[in-house]
Design a protein around this motif. Structure first.
Motif, mmCIF file in Angstrom:
data_model
loop_
_atom_site.group_PDB
_atom_site.id
_atom_site.type_symbol
_atom_site.label_atom_id
_atom_site.label_comp_id
_atom_site.label_asym_id
_atom_site.label_seq_id
_atom_site.Cartn_x
_atom_site.Cartn_y
_atom_site.Cartn_z
ATOM 1 N N LEU A 96 2.009 3.294 1.651
ATOM 2 C CA LEU A 96 1.828 4.324 2.668
ATOM 3 C C LEU A 96 1.710 3.671 4.055
ATOM 4 N N VAL A 97 2.622 4.053 4.936
ATOM 5 C CA VAL A 97 2.552 3.529 6.311
ATOM 6 C C VAL A 97 1.459 4.293 7.067
ATOM 7 N N THR B 260 -6.809 7.782 -0.230
ATOM 8 C CA THR B 260 -5.780 7.394 -1.209
ATOM 9 C C THR B 260 -6.310 6.483 -2.310
ATOM 10 N N GLY B 261 -7.489 5.945 -2.119
ATOM 11 C CA GLY B 261 -8.021 4.981 -3.093
ATOM 12 C C GLY B 261 -7.436 3.593 -2.902
ATOM 13 N N ILE C 223 -8.069 3.077 9.158
ATOM 14 C CA ILE C 223 -7.700 2.395 7.908
ATOM 15 C C ILE C 223 -8.684 2.814 6.803
ATOM 16 N N LEU C 224 -9.954 2.798 7.153
ATOM 17 C CA LEU C 224 -10.968 3.152 6.124
ATOM 18 C C LEU C 224 -10.812 4.607 5.683
ATOM 19 N N ARG C 225 -10.511 5.480 6.639
ATOM 20 C CA ARG C 225 -10.325 6.895 6.290
ATOM 21 C C ARG C 225 -9.141 7.058 5.323
ATOM 22 N N ARG C 226 -8.019 6.395 5.657
ATOM 23 C CA ARG C 226 -6.840 6.510 4.777
ATOM 24 C C ARG C 226 -7.106 5.840 3.426
ATOM 25 N N ALA C 227 -7.899 4.785 3.444
ATOM 26 C CA ALA C 227 -8.212 4.113 2.171
ATOM 27 C C ALA C 227 -9.040 5.047 1.282
ATOM 28 N N MET D 145 -0.936 -0.236 -7.472
ATOM 29 C CA MET D 145 -1.684 0.716 -6.647
ATOM 30 C C MET D 145 -1.130 0.739 -5.217
ATOM 31 N N VAL D 146 -1.266 1.916 -4.587
ATOM 32 C CA VAL D 146 -0.746 2.067 -3.227
ATOM 33 C C VAL D 146 -1.407 1.074 -2.255
ATOM 34 N N LYS D 147 -0.570 0.546 -1.387
ATOM 35 C CA LYS D 147 -1.064 -0.349 -0.344
ATOM 36 C C LYS D 147 -0.894 0.384 0.991
#
Ligand SMILES: Cc1cc2nc3c(=O)[nH]c(=O)nc-3n(C[C@H](O)[C@H](O)[C@H](O)COP(=O)(O)OP(=O)(O)OC[C@H]3O[C@@H](n4cnc5c(N)ncnc54)[C@H](O)[C@@H]3O)c2cc1C
Ligand code: SF4
Length: 508
Positions: A28-29, A94-95, A87-91, A1-3
Motif C-alpha cells: 500500500l502506497v 491495515t495491520g 504511517i502509524l495510522r495507516r499501520a 503481509m502488506v507493506k
C-alpha cells in the motif's frame, strides 16, 4: 503481509527507489499532506501549492498504474498531522508492521522516520548521478573539496559533452565567457505558464484558506504540476532561452525575473524531471547546433556539478550542518527580507519578485540577498530559514549548503575559497538596478553612498584576522590599507550608523 510504501512530496518519480522495491499487487502506497511539513517554516504559498497539486496528480497516476494508494489530504479530519503519525495510522488500519521508504532529503525527516516504532527500511534515493558512497569516495582524503574537480568526474561518468575521453571543445569550463550583462528588449523569452485545472484550483483554495497570511503571492499560479507540464517547461527553455543562458547567466534586470534561466529547479527537486535526462536534452541542443557550447556547458555544470556537489556536502556534514556560524554573525534578519520598504533598488527588486514568483535566480540569491546578509552580519540560521521558506525549489539538502556554505561562508569555507562579497560595483555591472536607486553606487561614503559600498569594507575590516592572509583577498586588504585613515574611519562610522538604523527597523 502488506507493506506500507512511503512516497513523500518531493519523491514524485514513478521509478523512485521505494516503489521499485515494492509489490504492486500487495503493498500500500502511503502519501500524506501534513501540517508538520507545511508549517515547519512559513513556506511561500506557491511552494505549498505546487507540492500539494503535484502530489495529488501523482497519486492519481499511481492508481492508474495499478497501485493501491492511501492518500491523506491536509483538511482530512483523520489527518495525524505528521509523516510518522500518518504511517502509524495507516499501520493500525491495515495491520502492516513494515515500511519501505526512500531516504528523505532532510536530516529532520530521516530522524523522524527512524523514530517510528515499526520495521522501517530506508533505501537510497537513486535519482542522482552520484550516490552517497560515490561522493564519500571522491571526497575522502582530499584537503579541499572543490566543485570543479567533482564536476569533471561527473562529466567522465555521464559522458556528457565528452569527446574521446576529453571535454568537448578542449575546455572543461566556459564560465569565463559567461559574465555579460543583459539587454532588456522585446525578444526576451517568456516563461511557459499553465492555467490551473480543477485539481490545482482546489489546492489553491485550500492553500489560500490555510496559508494565505504567509509571505508570498499565491495567484496568479502558472507552475507545472505534473511530468508532462514540467517536460514542456524544459523544452520551452531549450528552444527559447538555452542559447543565451551562458552569456547572460549572471545578469539582472528590473521587472525581468527570469531572463534566460530554465525555471526547472522546483520540478527537478520534487521529481517531475530527471537530472540526467535534462542534461542529455541540453547536450542534444548543442549537438544539433541550436545552442552554443558555453551555454550548454554552463547549464549542465549547474546540474551535474553544483546540484550533485551540494547534496554530497549536506549529507557528508550531517544533521548539525544547519547550525554552523563560523563568522559569529548574530544580527536579526532585517524586515526588508519580508517585504518591508527599502530604498535599495537591488534588494527591493529581488524581494518583490520572490514574493510574486517564489523565484529568484542564482545571482540574485547569491550577490544581492545573500551578499547583503553576509556583509551586514545577519545570523546565518535566520537566512537559512528565510531561503528555505520563500523559494518554490527550497529543500534542505540543496538550500542549506547553498545558503550556509556558498553564500554565508558560515561553514568556514568548506567548499568556497573566499566569501562571496561585493560592493555595489558588481551589482551595477551586472544589472540595471543602480540607475534607478535612491542611493548612488558611485558614492563610496557620505550623503547617498550605496550601503553595499560601506558594508563591504566593514565586513573586511571586522574579519581581518580571518581573511587577510587569504591569497584571493589580499588585493582587497591592500586597497583598504592604502586608503587615508580618516577615510577608513568615516566609512566604518557610516556603516555602523547604517546598521543601527537597520536594527532599529527603519526603512533603509
Ligand atoms: C543562497 C542560495 C540559496 C539557494 N537555494 C536553493 C534551493 O533551495 N533549491 C535549489 O534548487 N537551488 C537553490 N539555489 C541554487 C540556484 O540559485 C537555483 O537552483 C536556481 O536559481 C534555480 O533557478 P533555475 O531553475 O532557473 O536555474 P538555472 O539557472 O536555469 O540553472 C539550471 C539548474 O541548475 C541547478 N542549479 C543551479 N545552480 C545550483 C546550485 N548552486 N546548487 C544546486 N543546483 C543548482 C538547478 O537545479 C537549476 O534548475 C540557491 C542558491 C543560493 C545562492
Ligand atoms: S546603488 Fe547600491 S543599493 Fe542601490 S541598487 Fe545599486 S548596489 Fe543596490
Amino acid at each position: 503481509m502488506v507493506k506500507l510504501v512511503l512516497v513523500l512530496g518531493d519523491q514524485l518519480t514513478p521509478e523512485i527507489a521505494a516503489l521499485q522495491r515494492a509489490d504492486k499487487s500487495r503493498d500500500l502506497v502511503v502519501m500524506a499532506e501534513v501540517g508538520a511539513e507545511a508549517e515547519y517554516v512559513p513556506h511561500h504559498p506557491k511552494k505549498i501549492a505546487i507540492v500539494l497539486a503535484a502530489m495529488r496528480k501523482f497519486a492519481e497516476r499511481l492508481r492508474g498504474d495499478g497501485w493501491q494508494v492511501a492518500y491523506t489530504r491536509l483538511d482530512d479530519p483523520q489527518n495525524a498531522g505528521s509523516i510518522p503519525g500518518e504511517i502509524l495510522r495507516r499501520a493500525s488500519e491495515t495491520g502492516a508492521t513494515r515500511v519501505l521508504a526512500t531516504i528523505p532529503g532532510e536530516w529532520r525527516l530521516i530522524e523522524a522516520l527512524e523514530s517510528v516504532p515499526l520495521g522501517i527500511e530506508m533505501v537510497e534515493d537513486d535519482r542522482f548521478i552520484a550516490s552517497h558512497a560515490d561522493f564519500e569516495n571522491w571526497a575522502d582524503g582530499r584537503k579541499q573539496l572543490r566543485m570543479e574537480y567533482f564536476y569533471r568526474e561527473m562529466r567522465r561518468r555521464t559522458g556528457l559533452l565528452m569527446e574521446e575521453g576529453a571535454p568537448a571543445g578542449g575546455k572543461w569550463n566556459y564560465d569565463h565567457d559567461n559574465r555579460k550583462p543583459a539587454k532588456d528588449d522585446l525578444f526576451l523569452p517568456q516563461p511557459l505558464r499553465f492555467e490551473p485545472d480543477a485539481v490545482v484550483e482546489e489546492v489553491l483554495d485550500l492553500v489560500e484558506s490555510r496559508f494565505g497570511a504567509n509571505f508570498g503571492d499565491l495567484r496568479p499560479f502558472g507552475m507545472a504540476t505534473d511530468h508532462a507540464e514540467a517536460e514542456a517547461v524544459l523544452e520551452h527553455f531549450i528552444e527559447t532561452a538555452l542559447p543565451s543562458f551562458g552569456d547572460c547567466q549572471d545578469a539582472m534586470l528590473s521587472g525581468r525575473p527570469f531572463l534566460y534561466h530554465s525555471l526547472i529547479s522546483a520540478y527537478l527537486n520534487i521529481g517531475l524531471l530527471h537530472p540526467l535526462d535534462v542534461c542529455q536534452k541540453a547536450e542534444a541542443a548543442w549537438e544539433s547546433g541550436h545552442a552554443p557550447l558555453n551555454a550548454v556547458e554552463g547549464f549542465i555544470r549547474q546540474i551535474i556539478g553544483w546540484r550533485e556537489f551540494v547534496r554530497g556536502i549536506y549529507f557528508r556534514e550531517g544533521a548539525d550542518y544547519v547550525q554552523v556560524n563560523r563568522l559569529g554573525h548574530g544580527r536579526n534578519l532585517p524586515a526588508l527580507y519580508w517585504g518591508a520598504r527599502t530604498d535599495m533598488k537591488c534588494l527591493s527588486e529581488a524581494v518583490a519578485q520572490t514574493r510574486e514568483e517564489a523565484y529568484a535566480h542564482h545571482i540574485q540569491r547569491l550577490m544581492v540577498t545573500g551578499n547583503f546578509g553576509l556583509i551586514a552580519g545577519v545570523d546565518p540560521s535566520q537566512l537559512h530559514e528565510w531561503y528555505l521558506a520563500v523559494y518554490a525549489d527550497a529543500f534542505e539538502w540543496v538550500e542549506a549548503p547553498n545558503t550556509l556554505g556558498m553564500s554565508q561562508f558560515a561553514d568556514g569555507g568548506l567548499f568556497a575559497t573566499k566569501p562571496y562579497i561585493s560592493s555595489g560595483n558588481y551589482i551595477d555591472r551586472m544589472s540595471d538596478y543602480c540607475g534607478a536607486c535612491h542611493y548612488s553606487v558611485k558614492t563610496k561614503q557620505g550623503e547617498g553612498a550605496c550601503p553595499f559600498n560601506l558594508l563591504y569594507w566593514h565586513f573586511l575590516d571586522r574579519h581581518r584576522d580571518r581573511f587577510s592572509a587569504n591569497p584571493r583577498m589580499g588585493q582587497m586588504y591592500r586597497t583598504w590599507d592604502r586608503m587615508e585613515p580618516q577615510r577608513r574611519d568615516t566609512i566604518l562610522r557610516e556603516a555602523e550608523a547604517f546598521l543601527s538604523r537597520l536594527d532599529a527597523g527603519e526603512a533603509v
